[in-house]
Design a protein around this motif. Sequence first.
Motif, mmCIF file in Angstrom:
data_model
loop_
_atom_site.group_PDB
_atom_site.id
_atom_site.type_symbol
_atom_site.label_atom_id
_atom_site.label_comp_id
_atom_site.label_asym_id
_atom_site.label_seq_id
_atom_site.Cartn_x
_atom_site.Cartn_y
_atom_site.Cartn_z
ATOM 1 N N GLU A 56 0.832 -1.211 0.000
ATOM 2 C CA GLU A 56 0.000 0.000 0.000
ATOM 3 C C GLU A 56 0.862 1.253 0.000
ATOM 4 O O GLU A 56 0.407 2.322 -0.404
ATOM 5 C CB GLU A 56 -0.894 0.010 1.237
ATOM 6 N N SER A 57 2.116 1.109 0.467
ATOM 7 C CA SER A 57 3.026 2.254 0.530
ATOM 8 C C SER A 57 4.455 1.739 0.489
ATOM 9 O O SER A 57 4.699 0.537 0.549
ATOM 10 C CB SER A 57 2.789 3.062 1.805
ATOM 11 N N GLY A 58 5.379 2.695 0.407
ATOM 12 C CA GLY A 58 6.774 2.298 0.383
ATOM 13 C C GLY A 58 7.687 3.444 0.731
ATOM 14 O O GLY A 58 7.258 4.600 0.804
ATOM 15 N N SER A 59 8.951 3.104 0.947
ATOM 16 C CA SER A 59 9.967 4.118 1.210
ATOM 17 C C SER A 59 11.274 3.673 0.575
ATOM 18 O O SER A 59 11.522 2.484 0.390
ATOM 19 C CB SER A 59 10.157 4.329 2.704
ATOM 20 N N LEU A 60 12.070 4.665 0.241
ATOM 21 C CA LEU A 60 13.383 4.433 -0.337
ATOM 22 C C LEU A 60 14.402 5.039 0.624
ATOM 23 O O LEU A 60 14.271 6.193 1.033
ATOM 24 C CB LEU A 60 13.447 5.112 -1.707
ATOM 25 N N LEU A 64 22.883 5.289 4.406
ATOM 26 C CA LEU A 64 23.002 5.832 5.758
ATOM 27 C C LEU A 64 21.736 5.586 6.571
ATOM 28 O O LEU A 64 21.668 5.940 7.746
ATOM 29 C CB LEU A 64 23.288 7.336 5.707
ATOM 30 N N GLY A 65 20.716 5.004 5.925
ATOM 31 C CA GLY A 65 19.449 4.745 6.601
ATOM 32 C C GLY A 65 18.492 5.916 6.554
ATOM 33 O O GLY A 65 17.427 5.870 7.170
ATOM 34 N N GLU A 66 18.842 6.962 5.828
ATOM 35 C CA GLU A 66 17.978 8.135 5.703
ATOM 36 C C GLU A 66 16.890 7.867 4.672
ATOM 37 O O GLU A 66 17.169 7.356 3.586
ATOM 38 C CB GLU A 66 18.795 9.354 5.257
ATOM 39 N N THR A 67 15.658 8.210 5.008
ATOM 40 C CA THR A 67 14.555 8.064 4.068
ATOM 41 C C THR A 67 14.631 9.197 3.061
ATOM 42 O O THR A 67 14.591 10.372 3.428
ATOM 43 C CB THR A 67 13.202 8.089 4.802
ATOM 44 N N VAL A 68 14.776 8.835 1.778
ATOM 45 C CA VAL A 68 14.909 9.840 0.724
ATOM 46 C C VAL A 68 13.652 9.965 -0.121
ATOM 47 O O VAL A 68 13.516 10.917 -0.882
ATOM 48 C CB VAL A 68 16.138 9.560 -0.171
ATOM 49 N N ALA A 69 12.726 9.012 0.014
ATOM 50 C CA ALA A 69 11.454 9.085 -0.708
ATOM 51 C C ALA A 69 10.423 8.236 0.018
ATOM 52 O O ALA A 69 10.736 7.173 0.549
ATOM 53 C CB ALA A 69 11.608 8.602 -2.148
ATOM 54 N N GLU A 83 15.033 11.609 -9.779
ATOM 55 C CA GLU A 83 15.938 12.502 -10.516
ATOM 56 C C GLU A 83 16.952 13.189 -9.607
ATOM 57 O O GLU A 83 18.120 13.352 -9.964
ATOM 58 C CB GLU A 83 15.096 13.546 -11.251
ATOM 59 N N ASN A 84 16.539 13.595 -8.411
ATOM 60 C CA ASN A 84 17.418 14.346 -7.512
ATOM 61 C C ASN A 84 18.261 13.473 -6.588
ATOM 62 O O ASN A 84 18.984 14.004 -5.751
ATOM 63 C CB ASN A 84 16.588 15.324 -6.673
ATOM 64 N N LEU A 85 18.174 12.166 -6.729
ATOM 65 C CA LEU A 85 18.961 11.275 -5.867
ATOM 66 C C LEU A 85 20.374 11.099 -6.414
ATOM 67 O O LEU A 85 20.580 11.031 -7.628
ATOM 68 C CB LEU A 85 18.288 9.910 -5.744
ATOM 69 N N ALA A 86 21.330 11.004 -5.516
ATOM 70 C CA ALA A 86 22.726 10.781 -5.901
ATOM 71 C C ALA A 86 22.929 9.343 -6.362
ATOM 72 O O ALA A 86 22.147 8.441 -6.011
ATOM 73 C CB ALA A 86 23.634 11.070 -4.706
ATOM 74 N N GLN A 87 23.976 9.114 -7.128
ATOM 75 C CA GLN A 87 24.349 7.767 -7.521
ATOM 76 C C GLN A 87 24.652 6.966 -6.260
ATOM 77 O O GLN A 87 25.228 7.506 -5.316
ATOM 78 C CB GLN A 87 25.595 7.787 -8.417
ATOM 79 N N GLY A 88 24.250 5.707 -6.227
ATOM 80 C CA GLY A 88 24.552 4.874 -5.066
ATOM 81 C C GLY A 88 23.602 3.707 -4.939
ATOM 82 O O GLY A 88 22.864 3.372 -5.860
ATOM 83 N N ILE A 89 23.603 3.097 -3.768
ATOM 84 C CA ILE A 89 22.767 1.926 -3.466
ATOM 85 C C ILE A 89 21.641 2.380 -2.544
ATOM 86 O O ILE A 89 21.868 3.140 -1.602
ATOM 87 C CB ILE A 89 23.602 0.818 -2.808
ATOM 88 N N TYR A 90 20.435 1.886 -2.801
ATOM 89 C CA TYR A 90 19.249 2.254 -2.032
ATOM 90 C C TYR A 90 18.491 0.999 -1.630
ATOM 91 O O TYR A 90 18.547 -0.021 -2.327
ATOM 92 C CB TYR A 90 18.339 3.168 -2.859
ATOM 93 N N LEU A 91 17.771 1.084 -0.513
ATOM 94 C CA LEU A 91 16.889 0.001 -0.077
ATOM 95 C C LEU A 91 15.451 0.449 -0.251
ATOM 96 O O LEU A 91 15.068 1.511 0.232
ATOM 97 C CB LEU A 91 17.138 -0.362 1.387
ATOM 98 N N LEU A 92 14.683 -0.378 -0.937
ATOM 99 C CA LEU A 92 13.264 -0.117 -1.144
ATOM 100 C C LEU A 92 12.478 -1.005 -0.191
ATOM 101 O O LEU A 92 12.618 -2.228 -0.217
ATOM 102 C CB LEU A 92 12.865 -0.439 -2.587
ATOM 103 N N ASN A 93 11.685 -0.392 0.694
ATOM 104 C CA ASN A 93 10.816 -1.130 1.610
ATOM 105 C C ASN A 93 9.377 -0.939 1.172
ATOM 106 O O ASN A 93 8.941 0.196 0.974
ATOM 107 C CB ASN A 93 10.970 -0.631 3.047
ATOM 108 N N LEU A 94 8.636 -2.036 1.029
ATOM 109 C CA LEU A 94 7.216 -1.975 0.685
ATOM 110 C C LEU A 94 6.402 -2.451 1.876
ATOM 111 O O LEU A 94 6.761 -3.447 2.523
ATOM 112 C CB LEU A 94 6.926 -2.848 -0.540
#
Length: 108
Positions: A56-60, A64-69, A83-94
């Motif tokens: 129903e929702s998610g976060s990126l 560093l563990g900071e929520t960016v989206a 578009e505004n995110l820096a190059q790197g690795i992200y974790l997507l939580n649904l």
Amino acid sequence: PDGMNSVWNLYFQDNCLPAIFRMEEMVANAASNSRQERVYPNPFQNELTIESQQAESGSLKNTLGETVAVFEVTSGKARVNTENLAQGIYLLNLYQGANLVSTSKLVK
């Protein structure tokens, strides 16, 4: 064991009885289980698409563990502007309500 190259693992099932599985069987079983969601493209650039019938929702989050989206999944689909995110690795939580449905590692 059937061969010197087989990898065997010991697991305890719910009833606390040990069960032995060959690693090749575990990989095959995991691959055959269909995931309930699709996340693409990976690696991503300016937009990320999420398709999920459960979430129903998610976060990126960044490494560093900071929520960016944060986003809502509507009618089984979400598009996230990255578009505004820096190059790197992200974790997507649904999430389904407060329950975590899945976590995926993504690369930009």
